[in-house]
Design a protein around this motif. Structure first.
Motif, short mmCIF file in Angstrom:
data_model
loop_
_atom_site.label_atom_id
_atom_site.label_comp_id
_atom_site.label_asym_id
_atom_site.label_seq_id
_atom_site.Cartn_x
_atom_site.Cartn_y
_atom_site.Cartn_z
N ASN A 153 -32.37 -7.78 -33.12
CA ASN A 153 -30.98 -7.65 -32.66
C ASN A 153 -30.18 -8.92 -32.97
O ASN A 153 -29.13 -9.12 -32.40
CB ASN A 153 -30.92 -7.28 -31.17
CG ASN A 153 -31.46 -8.36 -30.28
OD1 ASN A 153 -32.01 -9.34 -30.75
ND2 ASN A 153 -31.32 -8.18 -28.97
N LYS A 154 -30.70 -9.73 -33.86
CA LYS A 154 -29.96 -10.92 -34.29
C LYS A 154 -30.24 -11.14 -35.77
O LYS A 154 -31.10 -10.48 -36.34
CB LYS A 154 -30.44 -12.14 -33.50
CG LYS A 154 -30.08 -12.04 -32.05
CD LYS A 154 -30.06 -13.34 -31.31
CE LYS A 154 -29.42 -13.15 -29.95
NZ LYS A 154 -30.06 -12.08 -29.17
N ILE A 160 -29.26 0.88 -23.48
CA ILE A 160 -29.27 0.95 -22.01
C ILE A 160 -27.88 0.66 -21.46
O ILE A 160 -27.61 0.93 -20.30
CB ILE A 160 -30.32 0.01 -21.37
CG1 ILE A 160 -29.94 -1.45 -21.52
CG2 ILE A 160 -31.72 0.29 -21.89
CD1 ILE A 160 -30.67 -2.36 -20.54
N ASP A 161 -26.98 0.12 -22.28
CA ASP A 161 -25.62 -0.16 -21.80
C ASP A 161 -24.73 1.09 -21.79
O ASP A 161 -23.67 1.10 -21.17
CB ASP A 161 -24.95 -1.21 -22.69
CG ASP A 161 -25.63 -2.56 -22.61
OD1 ASP A 161 -26.53 -2.72 -21.77
OD2 ASP A 161 -25.26 -3.46 -23.38
N MET A 212 -28.14 -5.66 -16.47
CA MET A 212 -27.60 -5.84 -17.82
C MET A 212 -26.25 -5.13 -17.99
O MET A 212 -25.88 -4.29 -17.16
CB MET A 212 -28.60 -5.38 -18.87
CG MET A 212 -29.70 -6.40 -19.11
SD MET A 212 -30.76 -5.95 -20.47
CE MET A 212 -31.73 -7.46 -20.65
N GLY A 213 -25.60 -5.42 -19.08
CA GLY A 213 -24.28 -4.86 -19.34
C GLY A 213 -23.33 -6.00 -19.65
O GLY A 213 -22.67 -6.52 -18.76
N ARG A 214 -23.28 -6.41 -20.93
CA ARG A 214 -22.47 -7.57 -21.30
C ARG A 214 -20.99 -7.24 -21.31
O ARG A 214 -20.17 -8.03 -20.90
CB ARG A 214 -22.86 -8.07 -22.70
CG ARG A 214 -23.95 -9.07 -22.68
CD ARG A 214 -24.35 -9.43 -24.07
NE ARG A 214 -24.76 -8.26 -24.83
CZ ARG A 214 -25.46 -8.29 -25.94
NH1 ARG A 214 -25.81 -9.44 -26.45
NH2 ARG A 214 -25.82 -7.19 -26.56
N GLU A 228 -24.07 -8.21 -15.71
CA GLU A 228 -24.16 -9.58 -16.26
C GLU A 228 -22.87 -10.03 -16.93
O GLU A 228 -22.58 -11.22 -17.02
CB GLU A 228 -25.32 -9.69 -17.25
CG GLU A 228 -25.10 -8.84 -18.49
CD GLU A 228 -26.23 -8.93 -19.52
OE1 GLU A 228 -26.86 -9.98 -19.64
OE2 GLU A 228 -26.44 -7.92 -20.20
N HIS A 230 -35.06 -8.20 -18.54
CA HIS A 230 -35.63 -7.27 -19.52
C HIS A 230 -36.57 -6.24 -18.92
O HIS A 230 -37.01 -5.34 -19.63
CB HIS A 230 -36.32 -8.05 -20.64
CG HIS A 230 -35.32 -8.78 -21.49
ND1 HIS A 230 -34.72 -9.93 -21.08
CD2 HIS A 230 -34.77 -8.47 -22.70
CE1 HIS A 230 -33.85 -10.33 -22.00
NE2 HIS A 230 -33.86 -9.46 -22.99
N ARG A 244 -35.32 -2.98 -19.75
CA ARG A 244 -35.48 -2.43 -21.11
C ARG A 244 -36.87 -1.86 -21.34
O ARG A 244 -37.11 -1.17 -22.33
CB ARG A 244 -35.19 -3.52 -22.13
CG ARG A 244 -33.72 -3.88 -22.21
CD ARG A 244 -33.17 -3.66 -23.60
NE ARG A 244 -33.85 -4.47 -24.57
CZ ARG A 244 -33.40 -5.62 -25.07
NH1 ARG A 244 -32.24 -6.09 -24.68
NH2 ARG A 244 -34.09 -6.29 -25.95
O1 F6P Z 1 -27.33 -4.48 -25.62
C1 F6P Z 1 -28.42 -4.20 -24.85
C2 F6P Z 1 -28.83 -5.37 -24.02
O2 F6P Z 1 -29.93 -5.00 -23.26
C3 F6P Z 1 -27.71 -5.97 -23.15
O3 F6P Z 1 -27.49 -5.26 -21.97
C4 F6P Z 1 -28.21 -7.36 -22.93
O4 F6P Z 1 -27.17 -8.24 -22.64
C5 F6P Z 1 -28.83 -7.69 -24.24
O5 F6P Z 1 -29.23 -6.47 -24.82
C6 F6P Z 1 -30.00 -8.64 -24.16
O6 F6P Z 1 -30.41 -8.95 -25.45
P1 F6P Z 1 -31.69 -9.84 -25.79
O7 F6P Z 1 -32.84 -8.89 -25.87
O8 F6P Z 1 -31.38 -10.47 -27.08
O9 F6P Z 1 -31.89 -10.82 -24.67
#
Ligand code: F6P
Length: 358
Positions: free
Chosen positions: A79-80, A132-133, A175-177, A229, A275, A278
């Motif tokens: 995711n990066k 999950i968001d 979570m939930g940016r 968050e 996490h 997740r």
């Molecule tokens: O976008 C999904 C998510 O779970 C967000 O809710 C959370 O802020 C982010 O991913 C966390 O990402 P990472 O796994 O890079 O910490």
């Protein structure tokens, strides 16, 4: 000639990804006699030209099929990274792997990147939404959200008992940016007394008054506050909003502010679920959505459609052009949504003013 279908999972993992992989492999193999290959670690696998053959018979363990109920993704995910710096190599990787089509499972960020790649590479591409968001637009359901809500609700149930035993205020950061769907829905289902989401501003004074009312009017000596968050510092904060995100984390910040506001008269604890939300075994609902989406994505490609996302609308799985989805994502909580009104009608504090619509 037998067609070769690639599948990849991109962005943060969530429960239900393996169930999609299972559905895609089963349907593509049984119905269309296609060969399916998994691309490891999303676009990195295309860049490195890696493909793992997937067959329905290779996915089980002595006849037991683990993918339906296994969390995470057997393909790995990222995711990066600097995907867009390697567009040409990734596009070339798709063709070098001799793929006839690709299914990409991702949230709005990943889908935006995959959309650019598929346009540039002229790929046959169908997207499946997961997050999950729950902030991908055009679909009422996404993979992973239901399990995450259930995980939070389970945590709230547990925290309620310990909070009640010690007359404490529990702050639960979830979570939930950018979007508050997870906080709102789990907060309502888990019996929260206050729910703070990024889309609606709140005041520390407002939360304090709510806690006082709970105590004075209803004799409640504990409370559960769910905070997304991505919530910013309070509208009436003593901290000047040089940065709208406190460095200590929003849950701890609210705890500290509530302590000051009540002259340290309340006992507060903060739980950051992180996490944990997740992970875990996908719920029945997420398995069902994953299976229906996986089947529909394969059918779309078989019918020659591309640049589409499968979406759940009005009890059906349909196709929506990816461009349409991306134009309105991320999909935030509408402060006038009936669930916000439902929460308020039940006496839950959900903030005061809409950030979205003024
Ligand atoms: O976008 C999904 C998510 O779970 C967000 O809710 C959370 O802020 C982010 O991913 C966390 O990402 P990472 O796994 O890079 O910490």
């Amino acid at each position: 000639m037998q067609k070769r279908l690639g599948i990849l999972t991109s962005g943060g993992d969530c429960p239900g990804l393996n169930a999609v992989i299972r559905a895609v492999v089963s349907h593509a193999t049984l119905t269309y006699n296609w060969q399916v290959v998994g691309i490891p670690y999303a676009t990195r696998g295309l860049l490195e030209r890696k493909a793992i053959p997937l067959s329905i018979h290779g996915l089980d363990l002595r006849g037991i099929d683990p993918l339906l109920n296994m969390g995470g993704t057997i393909l790995g995910s990222i995711n990066k990274g600097d995907t867009l710096a390697h567009v040409e190599e990734i596009v070339a990787g798709y063709h070098a792997l001799e793929l006839d089509a690709l299914i990409g499972i991702g949230g709005d960020g990943s889908l935006a990147i995959l959309n650019q790649l598929q346009k540039q590479g002229n790929w046959n591409f169908v997207a499946i939404p997961k997050t999950i968001d729950c902030d991908v637009s055009s679909t009422e359901k996404v993979i992973g959200f239901d399990t995450a809500v259930n995980t939070i609700v389970d945590a709230l149930n547990r925290l309620t008992f310990t909070a009640a035993s010690h007359d404490r205020v529990m702050i639960v950061e979830v979570m939930g940016r950018t979007a508050g769907h997870l906080a709102l829905q789990s907060g309502i289902a888990g019996g929260a007394d206050a729910i703070l989401i990024p889309e609606i501003s709140y005041t520390i004074q407002g939360v304090c008054e709510h806690l006082a009312e709970l105590r004075d009017r209803w004799g409640r000596r504990f409370a559960i506050i769910v905070v997304a968050e991505g919530v910013q510092i309070a509208a009436d904060s003593s901290q000047k909003p040089s940065s709208q995100k406190p460095s200590c984390g929003i849950g701890q910040y609210i705890a500290d502010e509530l302590c000051s506001c009540t002259n340290h008269q309340i006992d507060i604890r903060v739980s950051v679920l992180g996490h944990i939300q997740r992970g875990g075994i996908p719920s029945a609902s997420d398995r069902l959505i994953a299976t229906a989406f996986g089947k529909a994505a394969v059918d779309l490609l078989a019918n020659g459609q591309s640049a589409q996302m499968v979406a759940w609308q009005n009890g059906q799985v349909i196709a929506v052009p990816l461009e349409t989805v991306l134009a309105s994502s991320p999909c935030l909580v509408n402060p006038n949504h009936f669930l916000v009104q439902t929460a308020r009608a039940l006496g839950i504090y959900v903030g005061e003013e809409s950030i979205l619509f003024g």
